[in-house]
Scaffold this motif. Structure first.
Motif, mmCIF file in Angstrom:
data_model
loop_
_atom_site.group_PDB
_atom_site.id
_atom_site.type_symbol
_atom_site.label_atom_id
_atom_site.label_comp_id
_atom_site.label_asym_id
_atom_site.label_seq_id
_atom_site.Cartn_x
_atom_site.Cartn_y
_atom_site.Cartn_z
ATOM 1 N N HIS A 22 18.150 54.101 108.531
ATOM 2 C CA HIS A 22 17.984 54.784 107.247
ATOM 3 C C HIS A 22 17.906 53.871 106.037
ATOM 4 C CE1 HIS A 22 19.524 57.033 103.718
ATOM 5 N NE2 HIS A 22 18.655 57.924 104.158
ATOM 6 N N ASP A 23 18.756 52.874 105.959
ATOM 7 C CA ASP A 23 18.836 52.041 104.753
ATOM 8 C C ASP A 23 18.260 50.639 104.921
ATOM 9 O OD1 ASP A 23 19.995 53.999 103.138
ATOM 10 O OD2 ASP A 23 22.001 53.534 103.856
ATOM 11 N N GLY A 25 15.569 49.383 103.950
ATOM 12 C CA GLY A 25 14.928 48.920 102.718
ATOM 13 C C GLY A 25 15.896 48.360 101.698
ATOM 14 N N ARG A 35 9.192 50.715 96.694
ATOM 15 C CA ARG A 35 10.519 51.326 96.596
ATOM 16 C C ARG A 35 11.258 51.084 97.904
ATOM 17 N NH1 ARG A 35 7.646 55.985 96.148
ATOM 18 N NH2 ARG A 35 9.019 56.885 97.708
ATOM 19 N N PHE A 36 12.580 50.975 97.836
ATOM 20 C CA PHE A 36 13.345 50.664 99.049
ATOM 21 C C PHE A 36 13.125 51.693 100.146
ATOM 22 C CE2 PHE A 36 16.487 53.590 97.341
ATOM 23 C CZ PHE A 36 17.089 54.121 98.468
ATOM 24 N N GLU A 37 12.879 52.947 99.778
ATOM 25 C CA GLU A 37 12.656 53.977 100.784
ATOM 26 C C GLU A 37 11.381 53.691 101.580
ATOM 27 O OE1 GLU A 37 12.877 54.534 97.461
ATOM 28 O OE2 GLU A 37 13.926 56.385 97.042
ATOM 29 N N VAL A 38 10.352 53.237 100.891
ATOM 30 C CA VAL A 38 9.074 52.957 101.535
ATOM 31 C C VAL A 38 9.180 51.690 102.380
ATOM 32 C CG1 VAL A 38 6.622 52.473 101.137
ATOM 33 C CG2 VAL A 38 7.821 54.140 99.698
ATOM 34 N N GLY A 40 11.849 50.520 103.748
ATOM 35 C CA GLY A 40 12.670 50.879 104.903
ATOM 36 C C GLY A 40 11.903 51.692 105.922
ATOM 37 N N ALA A 41 11.091 52.628 105.444
ATOM 38 C CA ALA A 41 10.282 53.446 106.358
ATOM 39 C C ALA A 41 9.275 52.582 107.104
ATOM 40 C CB ALA A 41 9.567 54.550 105.586
ATOM 41 N N GLY A 61 10.458 57.139 110.182
ATOM 42 C CA GLY A 61 10.890 56.682 108.862
ATOM 43 C C GLY A 61 10.255 57.438 107.715
ATOM 44 N N THR A 62 9.484 58.455 108.010
ATOM 45 C CA THR A 62 8.815 59.201 106.952
ATOM 46 C C THR A 62 9.144 60.678 107.076
ATOM 47 O OG1 THR A 62 6.850 59.629 108.273
ATOM 48 C CG2 THR A 62 6.894 57.569 107.025
ATOM 49 N N GLU A 63 8.706 61.421 106.109
ATOM 50 C CA GLU A 63 8.952 62.864 106.135
ATOM 51 C C GLU A 63 7.883 63.602 106.906
ATOM 52 O OE1 GLU A 63 9.787 64.512 102.310
ATOM 53 O OE2 GLU A 63 10.973 62.790 101.752
#
Length: 64
Positions: A22-23, A25, A35-38, A40-41, A61-63
């Motif tokens: 999950h984290d 990123g 962005r850290f979310e991207v 990380g994904a 890692g994505t929605e």
């Protein structure tokens, strides 16, 4: 637990990997320009593909 309550089914391995990765990123190794979310994904997707998970599961890692 909420998913169970609502009668949803899940792939336990993917649920576990999603929680573990999950984290990514936020770590120095995967801290990129996005962005850290991207970031990380992207790292999570690369990980699952490199370790033999089905390409249909690469969206961990994505929605999508």
């Amino acid at each position: 637990m909420l998913g169970q309550r609502d009668g949803l089914k899940c792939d336990r391995e993917l649920l576990y990997l999603g929680a573990v990765l999950h984290d990514l990123g936020l770590s120095d190794r995967f801290d990129g320009e996005q962005r850290f979310e991207v970031d990380g994904a992207d790292a999570a997707q690369a990980f699952v593909l490199e370790h033999g998970l089905s390409p249909k599961n690469k969206s961990i890692g994505t929605e999508n």
